[in-house]
Design a protein around this motif. Structure first.
Motif: not given
Length: 415
Positions: A149-162, A199-203
Protein backbone atom coordinates in the motif's frame (compact mmCIF):
# COMPACT_ATOMS: atom_id res chain seq x y z
CA UNK A 1 -5.35 -4.22 38.45
CA UNK A 2 -2.11 -2.36 39.32
CA UNK A 3 -0.20 -5.64 39.36
CA UNK A 4 -1.68 -6.59 35.99
CA UNK A 5 -0.61 -3.21 34.58
CA UNK A 6 2.94 -3.81 35.81
CA UNK A 7 2.97 -7.20 34.09
CA UNK A 8 1.80 -5.70 30.80
CA UNK A 9 4.38 -2.90 31.06
CA UNK A 10 7.13 -5.46 31.62
CA UNK A 11 5.88 -7.50 28.68
CA UNK A 12 5.89 -4.35 26.54
CA UNK A 13 9.58 -3.81 27.30
CA UNK A 14 10.39 -7.44 26.46
CA UNK A 15 8.27 -7.23 23.31
CA UNK A 16 10.08 -4.13 22.06
CA UNK A 17 13.44 -5.80 22.66
CA UNK A 18 12.30 -8.92 20.80
CA UNK A 19 11.01 -6.80 17.93
CA UNK A 20 14.37 -5.08 17.65
CA UNK A 21 16.07 -8.49 17.42
CA UNK A 22 13.89 -9.70 14.55
CA UNK A 23 10.75 -11.68 13.85
CA UNK A 24 9.61 -14.43 16.21
CA UNK A 25 10.38 -17.76 14.47
CA UNK A 26 7.57 -19.82 12.97
CA UNK A 27 7.38 -23.38 14.23
CA UNK A 28 6.99 -26.41 11.96
CA UNK A 29 4.08 -28.82 12.14
CA UNK A 30 4.29 -30.93 15.32
CA UNK A 31 5.57 -34.44 14.67
CA UNK A 32 2.77 -36.95 14.15
CA UNK A 33 0.00 -34.35 13.99
CA UNK A 34 -2.28 -34.49 10.96
CA UNK A 35 -2.61 -31.38 8.83
CA UNK A 36 -6.14 -29.90 8.85
CA UNK A 37 -6.63 -30.29 5.08
CA UNK A 38 -9.72 -32.45 5.51
CA UNK A 39 -10.69 -31.54 9.07
CA UNK A 40 -9.14 -29.98 12.14
CA UNK A 41 -7.49 -32.26 14.70
CA UNK A 42 -9.15 -31.50 18.01
CA UNK A 43 -7.48 -30.69 21.32
CA UNK A 44 -8.20 -29.37 24.78
CA UNK A 45 -7.96 -25.88 26.22
CA UNK A 46 -4.75 -25.86 28.29
CA UNK A 47 -5.17 -26.25 32.03
CA UNK A 48 -5.53 -22.98 33.88
CA UNK A 49 -6.85 -21.14 30.81
CA UNK A 50 -10.48 -22.33 30.75
CA UNK A 51 -12.03 -19.89 33.20
CA UNK A 52 -10.58 -16.67 31.79
CA UNK A 53 -11.12 -17.83 28.21
CA UNK A 54 -14.74 -18.62 29.03
CA UNK A 55 -15.25 -15.10 30.40
CA UNK A 56 -13.70 -13.44 27.31
CA UNK A 57 -15.81 -15.57 24.97
CA UNK A 58 -18.97 -15.01 27.01
CA UNK A 59 -18.49 -11.24 26.90
CA UNK A 60 -17.89 -11.29 23.14
CA UNK A 61 -20.92 -13.47 22.39
CA UNK A 62 -23.24 -11.48 24.66
CA UNK A 63 -23.00 -8.12 22.91
CA UNK A 64 -25.32 -6.82 20.19
CA UNK A 65 -24.48 -4.83 17.06
CA UNK A 66 -25.00 -1.52 18.87
CA UNK A 67 -22.75 -2.40 21.83
CA UNK A 68 -18.95 -2.11 22.05
CA UNK A 69 -17.22 -4.63 19.73
CA UNK A 70 -20.57 -5.39 18.09
CA UNK A 71 -22.07 -8.81 17.46
CA UNK A 72 -19.80 -11.86 17.35
CA UNK A 73 -20.94 -14.58 14.96
CA UNK A 74 -18.05 -17.06 15.12
CA UNK A 75 -14.97 -17.72 17.23
CA UNK A 76 -12.44 -20.43 16.34
CA UNK A 77 -9.19 -20.95 18.27
CA UNK A 78 -6.32 -23.10 16.99
CA UNK A 79 -3.49 -23.87 19.42
CA UNK A 80 -0.44 -25.93 18.48
CA UNK A 81 -2.22 -27.23 15.38
CA UNK A 82 -5.44 -28.33 17.07
CA UNK A 83 -8.93 -26.89 17.21
CA UNK A 84 -9.33 -26.30 20.93
CA UNK A 85 -12.40 -24.04 20.94
CA UNK A 86 -15.21 -22.82 18.70
CA UNK A 87 -18.58 -21.21 19.19
CA UNK A 88 -21.19 -19.61 16.95
CA UNK A 89 -24.10 -17.22 17.20
CA UNK A 90 -27.58 -18.48 16.45
CA UNK A 91 -27.99 -19.06 12.71
CA UNK A 92 -24.27 -19.64 12.12
CA UNK A 93 -22.12 -22.74 12.36
CA UNK A 94 -18.96 -24.54 11.23
CA UNK A 95 -20.13 -24.92 7.62
CA UNK A 96 -21.58 -21.43 7.08
CA UNK A 97 -19.54 -19.23 4.75
CA UNK A 98 -19.15 -15.66 5.96
CA UNK A 99 -17.77 -12.63 4.16
CA UNK A 100 -14.11 -11.73 4.53
CA UNK A 101 -14.39 -8.08 3.66
CA UNK A 102 -10.78 -6.83 3.69
CA UNK A 103 -9.36 -10.09 5.00
CA UNK A 104 -9.48 -10.79 1.25
CA UNK A 105 -6.39 -8.57 0.93
CA UNK A 106 -4.38 -11.08 2.93
CA UNK A 107 -5.68 -13.89 0.71
CA UNK A 108 -4.84 -11.91 -2.42
CA UNK A 109 -1.35 -11.27 -1.08
CA UNK A 110 -0.98 -15.02 -0.56
CA UNK A 111 -2.10 -15.65 -4.15
CA UNK A 112 0.69 -13.34 -5.32
CA UNK A 113 3.14 -15.31 -3.19
CA UNK A 114 1.84 -18.54 -4.71
CA UNK A 115 2.30 -17.10 -8.20
CA UNK A 116 5.90 -16.19 -7.30
CA UNK A 117 6.55 -19.71 -6.04
CA UNK A 118 5.09 -21.13 -9.28
CA UNK A 119 7.30 -18.89 -11.41
CA UNK A 120 4.41 -16.85 -12.82
CA UNK A 121 5.84 -13.65 -11.31
CA UNK A 122 9.57 -13.23 -11.84
CA UNK A 123 10.22 -10.42 -9.37
CA UNK A 124 7.87 -8.38 -7.16
CA UNK A 125 10.07 -5.35 -7.78
CA UNK A 126 9.03 -5.38 -11.44
CA UNK A 127 6.05 -3.35 -12.63
CA UNK A 128 2.74 -5.13 -12.09
CA UNK A 129 0.40 -5.60 -15.08
CA UNK A 130 -2.34 -2.94 -14.86
CA UNK A 131 -5.08 -1.43 -17.04
CA UNK A 132 -3.29 1.94 -17.14
CA UNK A 133 -2.52 3.12 -20.71
CA UNK A 134 0.96 2.77 -22.17
CA UNK A 135 3.26 5.51 -20.95
CA UNK A 136 1.18 6.23 -17.84
CA UNK A 137 3.57 6.45 -14.84
CA UNK A 138 1.05 4.55 -12.75
CA UNK A 139 1.85 1.56 -14.92
CA UNK A 140 5.37 1.48 -13.44
CA UNK A 141 4.18 0.80 -9.88
CA UNK A 142 5.65 -2.50 -8.70
CA UNK A 143 4.01 -5.57 -7.20
CA UNK A 144 5.79 -4.77 -3.92
CA UNK A 145 4.40 -1.22 -3.83
CA UNK A 146 0.84 -2.40 -4.49
CA UNK A 147 1.16 -5.14 -1.85
CA UNK A 148 2.49 -2.79 0.83
CA UNK A 149 0.00 0.00 0.00
CA UNK A 150 2.76 2.40 -0.96
CA UNK A 151 1.50 2.84 -4.55
CA UNK A 152 1.22 6.63 -4.22
CA UNK A 153 -2.26 7.05 -5.70
CA UNK A 154 -4.44 10.01 -4.69
CA UNK A 155 -6.98 7.80 -2.91
CA UNK A 156 -8.92 8.27 0.34
CA UNK A 157 -10.39 5.43 2.41
CA UNK A 158 -9.25 5.53 6.05
CA UNK A 159 -9.79 9.07 7.29
CA UNK A 160 -12.73 9.97 5.05
CA UNK A 161 -15.44 12.08 6.67
CA UNK A 162 -18.47 10.60 4.91
CA UNK A 163 -19.76 8.45 2.09
CA UNK A 164 -19.26 11.03 -0.63
CA UNK A 165 -15.53 11.50 -0.03
CA UNK A 166 -14.79 7.83 0.71
CA UNK A 167 -13.22 6.44 -2.44
CA UNK A 168 -13.93 2.81 -1.60
CA UNK A 169 -17.65 3.56 -1.30
CA UNK A 170 -17.71 5.34 -4.66
CA UNK A 171 -15.66 2.58 -6.28
CA UNK A 172 -17.63 -0.37 -4.87
CA UNK A 173 -21.16 1.00 -4.57
CA UNK A 174 -21.19 4.23 -6.58
CA UNK A 175 -20.16 4.99 -10.17
CA UNK A 176 -17.27 2.53 -10.12
CA UNK A 177 -19.26 -0.53 -9.16
CA UNK A 178 -19.65 -1.98 -12.64
CA UNK A 179 -15.95 -1.81 -13.55
CA UNK A 180 -13.64 -1.08 -10.63
CA UNK A 181 -10.45 -1.29 -12.69
CA UNK A 182 -11.61 1.34 -15.17
CA UNK A 183 -12.82 3.52 -12.30
CA UNK A 184 -9.33 3.40 -10.78
CA UNK A 185 -7.79 4.36 -14.12
CA UNK A 186 -10.19 7.28 -14.51
CA UNK A 187 -10.23 8.63 -10.97
CA UNK A 188 -6.97 8.15 -9.08
CA UNK A 189 -3.84 9.95 -10.23
CA UNK A 190 -0.45 9.81 -8.53
CA UNK A 191 -0.13 12.00 -5.44
CA UNK A 192 3.23 10.69 -4.14
CA UNK A 193 6.28 8.92 -5.43
CA UNK A 194 5.54 5.17 -5.22
CA UNK A 195 7.19 3.61 -2.17
CA UNK A 196 7.28 6.81 -0.10
CA UNK A 197 3.89 7.00 1.66
CA UNK A 198 1.67 4.30 3.16
CA UNK A 199 -2.02 4.79 2.37
CA UNK A 200 -4.66 2.13 3.02
CA UNK A 201 -6.18 1.14 -0.31
CA UNK A 202 -8.78 -1.39 -1.35
CA UNK A 203 -8.34 -0.08 -4.90
CA UNK A 204 -4.76 -1.33 -5.01
CA UNK A 205 -5.78 -4.86 -4.07
CA UNK A 206 -8.56 -4.88 -6.65
CA UNK A 207 -5.86 -4.08 -9.21
CA UNK A 208 -3.74 -6.92 -7.82
CA UNK A 209 -6.75 -9.16 -8.44
CA UNK A 210 -6.91 -7.84 -12.02
CA UNK A 211 -3.18 -8.54 -12.46
CA UNK A 212 -3.45 -12.08 -11.07
CA UNK A 213 -6.03 -12.89 -13.70
CA UNK A 214 -3.60 -11.78 -16.40
CA UNK A 215 -0.60 -13.70 -15.13
CA UNK A 216 -2.83 -16.77 -14.72
CA UNK A 217 -3.82 -16.40 -18.37
CA UNK A 218 -7.45 -15.61 -17.52
CA UNK A 219 -8.42 -12.24 -18.92
CA UNK A 220 -11.93 -10.92 -18.45
CA UNK A 221 -13.82 -10.82 -21.75
CA UNK A 222 -16.81 -8.85 -20.54
CA UNK A 223 -15.37 -5.39 -19.98
CA UNK A 224 -18.12 -2.82 -19.73
CA UNK A 225 -18.11 0.38 -21.70
CA UNK A 226 -20.29 3.19 -20.42
CA UNK A 227 -22.95 3.26 -17.76
CA UNK A 228 -25.85 2.11 -19.95
CA UNK A 229 -24.05 -1.05 -21.02
CA UNK A 230 -22.87 -1.58 -17.48
CA UNK A 231 -26.36 -1.36 -16.00
CA UNK A 232 -27.76 -3.73 -18.62
CA UNK A 233 -25.01 -6.21 -17.89
CA UNK A 234 -25.56 -5.93 -14.15
CA UNK A 235 -29.04 -7.36 -14.60
CA UNK A 236 -28.15 -9.77 -17.41
CA UNK A 237 -24.55 -10.99 -16.90
CA UNK A 238 -22.56 -11.86 -20.01
CA UNK A 239 -21.98 -15.63 -20.26
CA UNK A 240 -18.39 -14.89 -21.35
CA UNK A 241 -17.87 -13.11 -18.03
CA UNK A 242 -19.31 -16.04 -16.12
CA UNK A 243 -16.92 -18.44 -17.83
CA UNK A 244 -13.84 -16.32 -17.11
CA UNK A 245 -14.93 -15.88 -13.50
CA UNK A 246 -15.34 -19.63 -13.17
CA UNK A 247 -11.91 -20.17 -14.72
CA UNK A 248 -10.32 -17.82 -12.19
CA UNK A 249 -12.07 -19.56 -9.30
CA UNK A 250 -10.79 -22.90 -10.61
CA UNK A 251 -7.24 -21.54 -10.87
CA UNK A 252 -7.39 -20.29 -7.28
CA UNK A 253 -8.70 -23.66 -6.17
CA UNK A 254 -6.04 -25.61 -8.07
CA UNK A 255 -3.02 -23.62 -6.94
CA UNK A 256 -4.02 -22.44 -3.47
CA UNK A 257 -7.38 -23.18 -1.87
CA UNK A 258 -7.39 -26.86 -2.81
CA UNK A 259 -4.00 -27.77 -1.34
CA UNK A 260 -4.97 -26.40 2.10
CA UNK A 261 -8.53 -27.76 1.95
CA UNK A 262 -10.10 -24.30 2.00
CA UNK A 263 -13.58 -24.05 0.47
CA UNK A 264 -13.62 -20.39 -0.56
CA UNK A 265 -15.75 -18.35 -2.95
CA UNK A 266 -14.30 -15.11 -4.34
CA UNK A 267 -16.47 -12.41 -5.92
CA UNK A 268 -16.09 -10.46 -9.16
CA UNK A 269 -17.48 -7.19 -10.46
CA UNK A 270 -19.66 -6.92 -13.57
CA UNK A 271 -16.55 -6.49 -15.73
CA UNK A 272 -15.08 -9.76 -14.49
CA UNK A 273 -12.42 -8.34 -12.14
CA UNK A 274 -11.64 -10.39 -9.05
CA UNK A 275 -12.41 -8.09 -6.10
CA UNK A 276 -9.20 -8.99 -4.34
CA UNK A 277 -9.47 -6.18 -1.81
CA UNK A 278 -12.85 -7.06 -0.39
CA UNK A 279 -14.77 -10.19 -1.13
CA UNK A 280 -13.96 -13.83 -0.40
CA UNK A 281 -16.46 -16.05 1.40
CA UNK A 282 -15.41 -18.96 3.65
CA UNK A 283 -16.27 -20.61 6.95
CA UNK A 284 -14.54 -19.66 10.17
CA UNK A 285 -12.76 -23.03 10.19
CA UNK A 286 -11.49 -22.42 6.66
CA UNK A 287 -10.33 -18.90 7.47
CA UNK A 288 -8.42 -20.58 10.31
CA UNK A 289 -6.75 -22.90 7.77
CA UNK A 290 -5.60 -19.85 5.84
CA UNK A 291 -4.16 -18.31 9.00
CA UNK A 292 -2.52 -21.61 9.88
CA UNK A 293 -0.67 -21.66 6.55
CA UNK A 294 0.99 -18.39 7.61
CA UNK A 295 1.68 -19.69 11.11
CA UNK A 296 3.52 -22.59 9.44
CA UNK A 297 5.60 -20.28 7.22
CA UNK A 298 3.76 -21.05 3.98
CA UNK A 299 4.33 -24.82 4.15
CA UNK A 300 1.48 -27.34 4.00
CA UNK A 301 1.78 -31.12 4.21
CA UNK A 302 5.48 -30.85 3.49
CA UNK A 303 5.03 -28.72 0.35
CA UNK A 304 6.16 -25.10 0.23
CA UNK A 305 3.18 -23.17 -1.16
CA UNK A 306 4.58 -19.70 -0.48
CA UNK A 307 8.17 -18.66 -1.19
CA UNK A 308 10.65 -18.93 1.65
CA UNK A 309 10.57 -15.55 3.40
CA UNK A 310 7.12 -14.58 2.07
CA UNK A 311 5.49 -14.71 5.50
CA UNK A 312 8.35 -12.63 6.88
CA UNK A 313 7.81 -10.08 4.12
CA UNK A 314 4.09 -10.06 4.89
CA UNK A 315 4.54 -9.38 8.62
CA UNK A 316 7.32 -6.83 8.38
CA UNK A 317 6.93 -3.04 8.23
CA UNK A 318 8.25 -1.47 4.98
CA UNK A 319 10.71 0.92 6.60
CA UNK A 320 10.57 3.41 3.72
CA UNK A 321 7.44 5.00 5.21
CA UNK A 322 6.51 6.58 8.55
CA UNK A 323 3.72 4.04 9.12
CA UNK A 324 4.41 0.91 11.18
CA UNK A 325 1.06 -0.89 11.16
CA UNK A 326 1.03 -2.74 7.83
CA UNK A 327 3.20 -5.27 6.04
CA UNK A 328 2.21 -6.83 2.71
CA UNK A 329 -1.52 -7.53 2.80
CA UNK A 330 -1.37 -8.09 6.58
CA UNK A 331 -1.77 -5.82 9.60
CA UNK A 332 1.10 -5.80 12.05
CA UNK A 333 -0.91 -6.67 15.09
CA UNK A 334 0.65 -4.73 17.96
CA UNK A 335 3.00 -1.82 18.63
CA UNK A 336 3.38 0.41 21.72
CA UNK A 337 3.13 3.49 19.47
CA UNK A 338 1.27 2.67 16.23
CA UNK A 339 1.51 5.08 13.29
CA UNK A 340 -1.18 5.98 12.31
CA UNK A 341 -2.58 5.98 15.85
CA UNK A 342 -5.41 3.57 16.74
CA UNK A 343 -4.58 1.25 13.83
CA UNK A 344 -3.03 -1.51 15.95
CA UNK A 345 -3.09 -3.03 19.41
CA UNK A 346 -0.69 -1.45 21.87
CA UNK A 347 -0.28 -4.33 24.34
CA UNK A 348 1.63 -7.63 24.03
CA UNK A 349 2.20 -10.09 22.49
CA UNK A 350 3.99 -7.86 19.97
CA UNK A 351 4.62 -10.55 17.38
CA UNK A 352 0.91 -10.81 16.53
CA UNK A 353 -0.12 -10.07 12.96
CA UNK A 354 -3.56 -10.25 11.44
CA UNK A 355 -5.92 -10.23 8.52
CA UNK A 356 -8.69 -7.71 9.19
CA UNK A 357 -11.99 -6.91 7.51
CA UNK A 358 -14.77 -4.35 7.67
CA UNK A 359 -17.22 -4.75 10.55
CA UNK A 360 -14.83 -6.70 12.76
CA UNK A 361 -13.52 -9.73 10.88
CA UNK A 362 -10.12 -10.88 12.13
CA UNK A 363 -7.66 -13.75 11.71
CA UNK A 364 -5.21 -13.18 14.57
CA UNK A 365 -1.88 -15.04 14.32
CA UNK A 366 0.55 -15.18 17.24
CA UNK A 367 3.74 -17.18 16.47
CA UNK A 368 5.08 -16.90 20.05
CA UNK A 369 1.95 -18.70 21.27
CA UNK A 370 1.56 -21.04 18.23
CA UNK A 371 -1.95 -19.63 18.02
CA UNK A 372 -4.60 -18.65 15.46
CA UNK A 373 -7.79 -16.86 16.57
CA UNK A 374 -10.63 -16.27 14.10
CA UNK A 375 -13.41 -13.86 15.01
CA UNK A 376 -16.23 -13.04 12.58
CA UNK A 377 -19.04 -10.64 13.33
CA UNK A 378 -20.96 -7.46 12.65
CA UNK A 379 -19.39 -4.42 14.28
CA UNK A 380 -19.69 -0.69 13.58
CA UNK A 381 -16.36 0.76 12.47
CA UNK A 382 -16.68 3.92 14.58
CA UNK A 383 -15.79 4.71 18.17
CA UNK A 384 -13.27 2.51 19.92
CA UNK A 385 -14.73 -0.75 18.59
CA UNK A 386 -11.58 -1.74 16.71
CA UNK A 387 -9.33 -0.98 19.67
CA UNK A 388 -11.60 -3.15 21.83
CA UNK A 389 -11.41 -5.96 19.28
CA UNK A 390 -7.63 -5.71 19.10
CA UNK A 391 -7.39 -5.90 22.88
CA UNK A 392 -9.88 -8.80 23.02
CA UNK A 393 -7.67 -10.83 20.67
CA UNK A 394 -4.56 -9.90 22.64
CA UNK A 395 -6.25 -10.77 25.94
CA UNK A 396 -6.96 -14.26 24.61
CA UNK A 397 -3.40 -14.59 23.33
CA UNK A 398 -1.94 -13.63 26.72
CA UNK A 399 -3.75 -16.55 28.35
CA UNK A 400 -1.45 -18.97 26.54
CA UNK A 401 2.16 -19.61 27.45
CA UNK A 402 4.97 -18.93 25.01
CA UNK A 403 6.05 -21.92 22.98
CA UNK A 404 9.37 -23.23 24.26
CA UNK A 405 11.74 -25.47 22.39
CA UNK A 406 9.39 -27.71 20.39
CA UNK A 407 11.31 -28.77 17.29
CA UNK A 408 13.37 -25.59 17.34
CA UNK A 409 16.18 -27.49 15.61
CA UNK A 410 13.79 -28.17 12.72
CA UNK A 411 13.08 -24.51 12.10
CA UNK A 412 14.02 -23.14 8.71
CA UNK A 413 15.42 -19.69 8.13
CA UNK A 414 12.73 -17.10 7.44
CA UNK A 415 13.68 -14.06 5.38
Amino acid sequence: MFFKSLLIAAACAVGMQASAQGLVPLLPQPDGLAWPTQSWPEGEVPAGVEEELSLLVRDAMATSVTEPMGQTRAIVIIHEGRLIFETYAEGFGPDIKQVSWSMAKSITSALVGRAVELGLIEDIDYAMPTPFPEGDPRGEITWRQWLTMTDGLDYLEIGSTGLTDNDVVQMMYGPGRFDVAQHIVDEFELAHDPGAVWNYSTAGFHLIGWALQRIAGIEGSCSTQGSAASQEQATSPDTRCASTNAAMVEWMKDVFFGPIGMDAQPEFDAAGTYLGGSLVWASARDFAKFGYLYLRDGVWEGERLLPRGWVGFSRRDPVSTKANVYGAGWWLGADPAPVPADQAATTPPFDAFSAQGHEGQTIWIVPSKDLVIVRLGLMPNGGDNWQRLYEWNQSIARLFGDVSDRSLSALGKEG
